[in-house]
Design an enzyme around this catalytic site. Structure first.
Site, mmCIF file in Angstrom:
data_model
loop_
_atom_site.group_PDB
_atom_site.id
_atom_site.type_symbol
_atom_site.label_atom_id
_atom_site.label_comp_id
_atom_site.label_asym_id
_atom_site.label_seq_id
_atom_site.Cartn_x
_atom_site.Cartn_y
_atom_site.Cartn_z
ATOM 1 N N GLY A 14 -104.029 -68.449 -35.096
ATOM 2 C CA GLY A 14 -105.138 -68.437 -34.141
ATOM 3 C C GLY A 14 -105.871 -69.763 -34.047
ATOM 4 N N GLY A 18 -112.020 -72.503 -31.528
ATOM 5 C CA GLY A 18 -112.946 -71.978 -32.504
ATOM 6 C C GLY A 18 -112.661 -72.352 -33.940
ATOM 7 N N GLY A 26 -110.312 -71.433 -35.945
ATOM 8 C CA GLY A 26 -108.917 -71.769 -36.235
ATOM 9 C C GLY A 26 -108.606 -73.218 -35.926
ATOM 10 N N TYR A 29 -113.901 -53.101 -34.149
ATOM 11 C CA TYR A 29 -113.803 -54.423 -34.782
ATOM 12 C C TYR A 29 -114.222 -54.351 -36.248
ATOM 13 C CZ TYR A 29 -114.727 -59.347 -35.753
ATOM 14 O OH TYR A 29 -114.737 -60.611 -36.322
#
Length: 281
Positions: free
Chosen positions: A11, A15, A17, A154
């Site tokens: 990922g 952001g 990652g 989540y």
């Protein structure tokens, strides 16, 4: 083949990652920066060039919900580098909603990317990490410790990640693999924006939950106004990569530490419920 330490990070298109991939490369690691769609690598490659680490960053396709994709990526890494010293599980997706307004398939989809994707990548990487006496670092969330309104799916996935990794850690240690979970609080990244929430539409179909949802969304906007940058949130991940023996659990900010402390010291759950009820009224 290489004698240099190699890290695979999931990922990395934006952001935390992306910031972690750049930070790892700057710390001297050969960085395998993976993403589901390598057509979205432009921002990462630009950052790598700006930080003069382009020669240490290699972009590869990896979709955490596709076991064949994971296996193919790891096969390439081992063929090209001969080793894997760290896996950073970062890929994930936010999901806002409450269970009566979501389908079971919506919940399953959130679990697939946020939990089962972590399980699949970790399982596939462990033989290589055992050989290298390496480590697994997983980006969880403060939402993996404290359940939050309108984030049932989540938070359920992140709670599952925390339980999975906490259970795995002592077992992995017997074969020389360190396990760490990293818990960011609010981060000013594309993670939340990538949900593409149509707030008026959400409120239109929220029925009896509309007042609570509107209150929660208003609070969330104010919370993210003081959020960490992705680079700030990534710094503890780099510390965990480079530490001789990283701790099991790391929060990325004082704010995250205070938030997590609420639930870790809350034996009967009353403190958490008192806090979160204020978010929906």
């Amino acid at each position: 083949m290489t004698s240099e330490k190699t890290a695979l990070i999931t990922g990395t298109s934006s952001g935390i990652g992306l910031a972690t991939a750049i930070g790892a490369a700057r710390a001297g690691w050969i960085t395998i920066a993976t993403m589901r769609d390598t057509g979205k690598a432009e921002a990462l490659l630009k950052a790598a060039a700006e930080h003069k680490v382009a020669d240490r960053v290699q972009v590869k396709r990896l979709d955490v919900v596709d076991s064949e994709s994971i296996a193919a990526c790891l096969d390439e890494v081992m063929a090209e580098h001969g080793r894997l010293d760290a896996l950073v599980n970062n890929a994930g997706a936010a999901k806002t909603g409450t269970v009566e307004l979501m389908s079971v398939d919506d919940v399953r989809a959130a679990m697939e990317v946020n939990f089962f994707g972590v399980v699949a990548a970790t399982r596939a990487a462990l033989p290589h990490l055992r050989a290298a006496q390496g480590r697994v670092i997983t980006v969880s969330s403060v939402g993996g410790v404290l359940g939050q309104p309108f984030n049932e799916a989540y938070c359920a996935a992140k709670f599952a990640v925390e339980g999975f990794m906490e259970s795995l850690a002592p077992v992995a240690a017997t074969v020389g693999v360190d396990v760490t979970v990293v818990e960011p609080g609010p981060v000013a990244s594309e993670f939340v924006a990538n949900q593409n929430l149509d707030i008026p539409a959400l409120l239109d179909v929220a029925g009896p939950y509309a007042p609570a949802l509107e209150a929660y969304l208003g609070l969330r906007r104010s919370v993210f106004e003081g959020a960490q940058t992705p680079t700030e949130a990534a710094a503890p991940i780099i510390d965990a990569l480079t530490a001789a023996r990283p701790p099991f659990r790391i929060q990325t900010s004082e704010r995250a530490r205070d938030f997590v402390a609420t639930t870790l010291a809350d034996l009967d759950g009353s403190a958490v419920q008192t806090l979160t009820r204020t978010w929906v009224r």
